[in-house]
Design a protein around this motif. Sequence first.
Motif, PDB file in Angstrom:
ATOM      1  N   UNK A 118       8.757   2.207   6.225  1.00  0.00           N
ATOM      2  CA  UNK A 118       7.380   2.038   6.740  1.00  0.00           C
ATOM      3  C   UNK A 118       7.394   2.060   8.270  1.00  0.00           C
ATOM      4  N   UNK A 119       8.370   1.349   8.835  1.00  0.00           N
ATOM      5  CA  UNK A 119       8.425   1.236  10.296  1.00  0.00           C
ATOM      6  C   UNK A 119       8.650   2.574  10.983  1.00  0.00           C
ATOM      7  N   UNK A 170       5.198  -6.766  12.365  1.00  0.00           N
ATOM      8  CA  UNK A 170       4.415  -7.886  11.812  1.00  0.00           C
ATOM      9  C   UNK A 170       3.462  -7.445  10.703  1.00  0.00           C
ATOM     10  N   UNK A 171       2.525  -6.481  11.006  1.00  0.00           N
ATOM     11  CA  UNK A 171       1.636  -6.082   9.912  1.00  0.00           C
ATOM     12  C   UNK A 171       2.391  -5.465   8.734  1.00  0.00           C
ATOM     13  N   UNK A 172       3.440  -4.711   9.004  1.00  0.00           N
ATOM     14  CA  UNK A 172       4.191  -4.104   7.892  1.00  0.00           C
ATOM     15  C   UNK A 172       4.774  -5.221   7.024  1.00  0.00           C
ATOM     16  N   UNK A 201       5.141  -8.409   2.107  1.00  0.00           N
ATOM     17  CA  UNK A 201       5.353  -9.702   1.442  1.00  0.00           C
ATOM     18  C   UNK A 201       4.083 -10.166   0.728  1.00  0.00           C
ATOM     19  N   UNK A 202       2.920  -9.689   1.182  1.00  0.00           N
ATOM     20  CA  UNK A 202       1.667 -10.073   0.523  1.00  0.00           C
ATOM     21  C   UNK A 202       1.280  -9.097  -0.577  1.00  0.00           C
ATOM     22  N   UNK A 203       0.525  -8.078  -0.180  1.00  0.00           N
ATOM     23  CA  UNK A 203      -0.078  -7.167  -1.160  1.00  0.00           C
ATOM     24  C   UNK A 203       0.963  -6.459  -2.035  1.00  0.00           C
ATOM     25  N   UNK A 204       1.991  -5.897  -1.396  1.00  0.00           N
ATOM     26  CA  UNK A 204       2.930  -5.089  -2.175  1.00  0.00           C
ATOM     27  C   UNK A 204       3.707  -5.924  -3.197  1.00  0.00           C
ATOM     28  N   UNK A 247       2.422   2.822   5.023  1.00  0.00           N
ATOM     29  CA  UNK A 247       2.410   2.986   6.475  1.00  0.00           C
ATOM     30  C   UNK A 247       1.167   3.770   6.916  1.00  0.00           C
ATOM     31  N   UNK A 248       0.801   4.782   6.132  1.00  0.00           N
ATOM     32  CA  UNK A 248      -0.387   5.577   6.470  1.00  0.00           C
ATOM     33  C   UNK A 248      -1.638   4.707   6.422  1.00  0.00           C
ATOM     34  N   UNK A 249      -1.654   3.779   5.478  1.00  0.00           N
ATOM     35  CA  UNK A 249      -2.800   2.870   5.360  1.00  0.00           C
ATOM     36  C   UNK A 249      -2.914   1.997   6.619  1.00  0.00           C
ATOM     37  N   UNK A 250      -1.771   1.466   7.052  1.00  0.00           N
ATOM     38  CA  UNK A 250      -1.778   0.601   8.235  1.00  0.00           C
ATOM     39  C   UNK A 250      -2.208   1.385   9.476  1.00  0.00           C
TER      40      UNK A 250
END
Length: 476
Positions: free
Chosen positions: A332-333, A340-342, A347-350, A372-375
């Motif tokens: 993702x990075x 942080x957002x990744x 840890x949350x949604x995924x 990553x595209x979503x972020x």
Amino acid sequence: MIFESVIGLEVHAQLKTNTKIFCSCSTTFGASPNTHTCPVCLGMPGVLPVLNKKVVEYTLRMAVATHCQITPESRFARKNYFYPDLPKGYQISQYELPLAENGFIDIEINGNKKRIGITRIHMEEDAGKLSHNPAWSYSMIDFNRTGVPLIEIVSEPDMRSAEEAVAYLKQLRSLVRYLGICDGNMEEGSFRCDANVSIMPKGSQTLGTRTELKNINSFKNIEKALLFEINRQKETIHDSARIILETRLWDPEKNRTLSMRGKEEAHDYRYFPDPDLLPLVVDNQWINAIKAALPELPDEKKERFVREYSLSPYDAGILTSTRELADYFENCLKIFPRSKPVSNWITGALLGLLNAEGKPVSESPVSAQNLAALLKLIDEGTISGKIAKTVFEEMARSGKSPGEIVEEKGLVQVADFSVIEAVVSSVLDRCPNEVKAYKQGKSKLLGFFVGRVMQETGGKANPKIVNQVLKEKLES
Ligand code: ADP
Ligand code: MG
Ligand code: ZN
């Protein structure tokens, strides 16, 4: 008296080699019974075992990763006992000279590190699998598992609570998975654990008499079995009775341990060196090659994540719990380089999604590229954080890219002043009472108006602009 519990674990991990430890039969799970067999693993007379080099290599990987001393010349021994799942009448194992000794791993409890000693790691062969059914007047045996390679990892009695025992087991399992030597599946039996437990007065140097718990096949059950047994031992001593050295069976239905056999009934295995197998010589060159090829291990990776990506140790621990998840994070990075957002989304949604669906990250319906595209879409202001949740759910359902979903469903964020102004005006017109109250000082009502505007725009309005326009209109 205050008691302290003492726990030592014996873990059997099935190695992921293609073939068995002393013959070339396949180890593939789930084949028709007795199709993966040959005269060697069936224990026919006159055959000779040949050691699988891959088994030694995998064991060495574990030995090196757990800081063990490698025995330069180790031996295989025969452990003799009679049981129908053991066609030779003995199990080939290691006894006096195991391949590895005196290592350790570190566990973490409430942010504190604790070192747990590894007494030894040795290689051995698995037995066959018996099936019993009360409706049958016989039992069935499948020899496909006979001769599948195992390592036994014996710990020092260094753990002091059920929590520590679970942390140790999780760390060990994470390690075998990182090393790619065992799939670590407790429920399916490829990662099994016997727990030895005793109690002693707090601060004492002398260990109490232990019992050995068998038949535990999940982390939840390990914890439950240990807590039950520690309590049983305390009550036994409280009743002025003595703990006896015995093997006890965990009953997951009744949530209790039951005596299986005492010391008197314990087997005398009559161990002796197996004359069919040569001493196993491991040279430094081999050990060095294995050291050099070792992947980055969980502890190192976790430390690097904290350092390199400024994550909390807690989040870094979750992200490095498996190699696959850590790779997902780093993939993702590569596309969206803000840790942080990744980290928060993984840890949350995924993980929420994967847990709900009972899937490993390797089968995630949302790819690292798509997350990553979503972020990126959020970051660029194309969609709001709220809409992103909806898009994520749709990604999980359909596997589509966030760009496609946003386009298809018209979810692009509305940041056009005039459009937002029109909605704000219409909302205020329809809520004269609330407007009056706001003007009289009930400023908390701003949230109510924002909510209404978001509702009317299907959550798509840019919240910053909505706030700004609302304030302008209400305060004019
Ligand atoms: P066995 O072959 O009888 O199972 P091992 O020496 O292979 O014996 O294994 C003993 C295990 O029990 C080790 O993991 C060790 O740490 C643990 N152990 C030994 N003594 C105690 C004790 N007093 N309390 C708890 N665990 C113990
Ligand atoms: Mg034992
Ligand atoms: Zn075979």
